[in-house]
Design an enzyme around this catalytic site. Structure first.
Site, mmCIF file in Angstrom:
data_model
loop_
_atom_site.group_PDB
_atom_site.id
_atom_site.type_symbol
_atom_site.label_atom_id
_atom_site.label_comp_id
_atom_site.label_asym_id
_atom_site.label_seq_id
_atom_site.Cartn_x
_atom_site.Cartn_y
_atom_site.Cartn_z
ATOM 1 N N HIS A 64 0.840 -1.188 0.000
ATOM 2 C CA HIS A 64 0.000 0.000 0.000
ATOM 3 C C HIS A 64 0.880 1.245 0.000
ATOM 4 O O HIS A 64 2.084 1.179 0.291
ATOM 5 C CB HIS A 64 -0.928 -0.015 1.206
ATOM 6 C CG HIS A 64 -1.981 -1.082 1.124
ATOM 7 N ND1 HIS A 64 -2.992 -1.215 2.043
ATOM 8 C CD2 HIS A 64 -2.184 -2.065 0.210
ATOM 9 C CE1 HIS A 64 -3.767 -2.237 1.712
ATOM 10 N NE2 HIS A 64 -3.288 -2.777 0.601
ATOM 11 N N GLU A 66 1.250 3.791 1.937
ATOM 12 C CA GLU A 66 1.929 4.126 3.189
ATOM 13 C C GLU A 66 3.191 3.292 3.366
ATOM 14 O O GLU A 66 4.238 3.802 3.790
ATOM 15 C CB GLU A 66 0.996 3.893 4.387
ATOM 16 C CG GLU A 66 -0.297 4.681 4.324
ATOM 17 C CD GLU A 66 -1.445 3.893 3.716
ATOM 18 O OE1 GLU A 66 -2.555 3.951 4.278
ATOM 19 O OE2 GLU A 66 -1.224 3.217 2.690
ATOM 20 N N CYS A 89 -5.361 1.361 6.420
ATOM 21 C CA CYS A 89 -6.150 0.165 6.730
ATOM 22 C C CYS A 89 -5.674 -0.488 8.020
ATOM 23 O O CYS A 89 -4.499 -0.402 8.396
ATOM 24 C CB CYS A 89 -6.082 -0.824 5.569
ATOM 25 S SG CYS A 89 -4.442 -1.562 5.319
ATOM 26 N N CYS A 98 -1.721 -1.522 7.393
ATOM 27 C CA CYS A 98 -0.814 -0.370 7.300
ATOM 28 C C CYS A 98 -0.628 0.299 8.656
ATOM 29 O O CYS A 98 0.425 0.872 8.940
ATOM 30 C CB CYS A 98 -1.351 0.640 6.290
ATOM 31 S SG CYS A 98 -1.240 0.080 4.578
ATOM 32 N N ARG A 198 -12.185 7.211 -20.544
ATOM 33 C CA ARG A 198 -12.187 5.762 -20.759
ATOM 34 C C ARG A 198 -11.041 5.098 -20.011
ATOM 35 O O ARG A 198 -11.183 3.993 -19.486
ATOM 36 C CB ARG A 198 -12.055 5.442 -22.251
ATOM 37 C CG ARG A 198 -13.336 5.579 -23.026
ATOM 38 C CD ARG A 198 -13.147 5.030 -24.423
ATOM 39 N NE ARG A 198 -14.334 5.274 -25.252
ATOM 40 C CZ ARG A 198 -14.446 4.914 -26.519
ATOM 41 N NH1 ARG A 198 -13.434 4.272 -27.107
ATOM 42 N NH2 ARG A 198 -15.543 5.168 -27.193
ATOM 43 N N THR A 210 -26.277 1.496 -31.052
ATOM 44 C CA THR A 210 -25.030 2.209 -31.329
ATOM 45 C C THR A 210 -24.061 1.332 -32.105
ATOM 46 O O THR A 210 -23.364 1.797 -33.017
ATOM 47 C CB THR A 210 -24.390 2.684 -30.011
ATOM 48 O OG1 THR A 210 -25.284 3.585 -29.358
ATOM 49 C CG2 THR A 210 -23.062 3.383 -30.253
ATOM 50 N N ASP A 214 -22.821 2.719 -35.602
ATOM 51 C CA ASP A 214 -21.468 3.278 -35.626
ATOM 52 C C ASP A 214 -20.365 2.252 -35.837
ATOM 53 O O ASP A 214 -19.243 2.620 -36.184
ATOM 54 C CB ASP A 214 -21.181 4.015 -34.310
ATOM 55 C CG ASP A 214 -22.104 5.198 -34.086
ATOM 56 O OD1 ASP A 214 -22.874 5.533 -34.999
ATOM 57 O OD2 ASP A 214 -22.047 5.780 -32.988
ATOM 58 N N GLU A 308 -21.616 4.902 -22.838
ATOM 59 C CA GLU A 308 -21.476 5.646 -24.090
ATOM 60 C C GLU A 308 -22.481 5.063 -25.070
ATOM 61 O O GLU A 308 -22.123 4.435 -26.068
ATOM 62 C CB GLU A 308 -20.047 5.555 -24.626
ATOM 63 C CG GLU A 308 -19.024 6.257 -23.743
ATOM 64 C CD GLU A 308 -17.679 6.415 -24.408
ATOM 65 O OE1 GLU A 308 -17.613 6.383 -25.651
ATOM 66 O OE2 GLU A 308 -16.679 6.561 -23.677
ATOM 67 N N GLY A 310 -26.595 5.143 -27.040
ATOM 68 C CA GLY A 310 -27.489 5.984 -27.808
ATOM 69 C C GLY A 310 -28.645 6.455 -26.937
ATOM 70 O O GLY A 310 -28.676 6.242 -25.721
#
Length: 387
Positions: A64, A66, A89, A98, A198, A210, A214, A308, A310
């Site tokens: 982690h 830390e 944690c 941690c 994305r 879509t 497309d 993403e 229609g």
């Protein structure tokens, strides 16, 4: 998103402290697409006004943030202040707690931006540090930290992914000139930001309409590293996706189609042979049950889902209140009344529909984007997971 923490800020915020926490947040973002299903965490160790160690979490490297910072600091960690973006944690998972490492290193003070939204930790880490005599302060740059891990916060509490609906449209809210006709609307700058979004997502989802209109690839073309491939998801009740579509031809364990068709169907088997995973889920009014889709994606440790689609998929997601965040990229152009709207909803939806809150405007070349939230995941989602 409003400032919210169950522990009050007890430290006087000074410019240096804000700067060190800003650095910790910058480090946390280095784990984008590399830390999930864990949260993005950054840590900075400061001793006598100097940074002696810093780190961020990468899932595959186990340690982690830390612990990374403590190892870098070595003996200089004794008497230091640790600035960390999320509560350390106190549980044992793939690594040890941690909190124990911080205590053993002799750190005298911990400054955390936010409490851990994980119900298994949520305040327990702070309590353990305090029992060991370490001073704990919470809340510096809390809003920024909560934004950084809004997807983790929802998933760890509900088992469902954080859902962002993204669309590019004209000033009058049109996403295409007509049904089935792809229309270039937004600028290169907006498209580049879309790729950055994305990259932050674990999965992207669209509807069969879509895909037919497309023939998209739906790939992460940011050029930045990822731990897991971007999962490309299609909602396709009747399995109309063409075997020669770009998605099917490029499938490499990263394309999943949700349908209501039976496994014995010819198309089901053909897609499977082409390397596409086809998942049958329940139906709602003859269509794929979208809540079941989210449940399945959450089960697969998809924390961040980007829509993403229609007008049909967008409208369904909105009406079912499955969207947490919305990002609309507006081109400074008018299409007219014959275009396709961002979302197709019932005539009654507007009156009872949610309003976006905590709006933010950003310019991208000639375009501008409006971003806002339907849900505050730190307030609206109580834990529904079995710990």
């Amino acid at each position: 998103m409003s400032t919210h923490s169950s522990i009050d800020v007890s430290a006087a915020v000074v410019p240096a402290e804000t700067a060190w926490m800003a650095r910790a947040l910058e480090l946390a973002l280095s784990g984008t697409a590399l830390a999930h299903p864990n949260p993005l965490v950054g840590a900075v160790l400061v001793n006598n006004g100097r940074v002696v160690g810093e780190g961020f979490h990468l899932y595959d490297k186990l340690d982690h943030a830390e612990v990374v910072a403590l190892k870098q600091a070595g003996d200089k960690a004794r008497g230091a202040t640790l600035y960390v973006t999320i509560e350390p944690c106190c549980t044992t998972g793939r690594t040890g707690p941690c909190t124990k490492a911080i205590i053993a290193a002799g750190v005298k003070r911990v400054v955390a931006a936010m409490q851990d939204p994980n119900p298994k930790v949520a305040g327990g880490g702070f309590a353990e540090l305090k029992r060991a005599g370490i001073k704990v302060d919470v809340g510096i740059s809390g809003d920024e930290a909560r934004r950084t891990n809004e997807d983790f916060a929802k998933w760890i509490r509900t088992g469902l992914p954080f859902v962002t609906l993204k669309a590019g449209c004209t000033l009058d809210g049109q996403i295409a000139a007509r049904e089935g006709k792809p229309t270039a609307i937004t600028s290169t700058e907006s498209l580049l930001e879309g790729q950055r979004m994305r990259h932050r997502a674990d999965a992207i989802i669209t509807g069969i309409g879509t895909v037919l209109a497309d023939d998209p690839r739906m790939t992460d073309r940011s050029g930045e590293p990822r731990r897991r491939k971007l999962l490309r998801v299609v909602v396709d009740s009747r399995l109309r996706i063409p075997l020669r579509s770009a998605l099917v031809k490029s499938a490499d364990g990263d394309v999943t189609v949700f349908t209501i068709q039976r496994e014995a169907s010819t198309k089901f088997r053909a897609l499977a042979r082409a390397g596409v995973e086809v998942v049958r889920v329940g139906a709602t009014r003859g269509c794929v049950d979208l809540h079941s889709v989210l449940c399945e994606l959450g089960h697969r440790q998809i924390l961040n889902l980007q829509v993403e689609g229609g007008a049909q998929l967008n409208g369904s997601m909105l009406e079912l209140k499955l969207v947490d965040k919305m990002a609309l990229f507006y081109s400074p152009r008018i299409m007219g009344f014959r275009g396709v709207p961002v979302a197709k909803t019932s005539s009654k939806w507007f009156a009872k529909g949610q309003a976006l809150a905590d709006l933010k405007l950003q310019k991208y070349g000639p375009d501008f984007a409006v971003e806002g939230y339907f849900h505050d995941v730190y307030r609206n989602y109580r834990s529904r997971r079995k710990n």
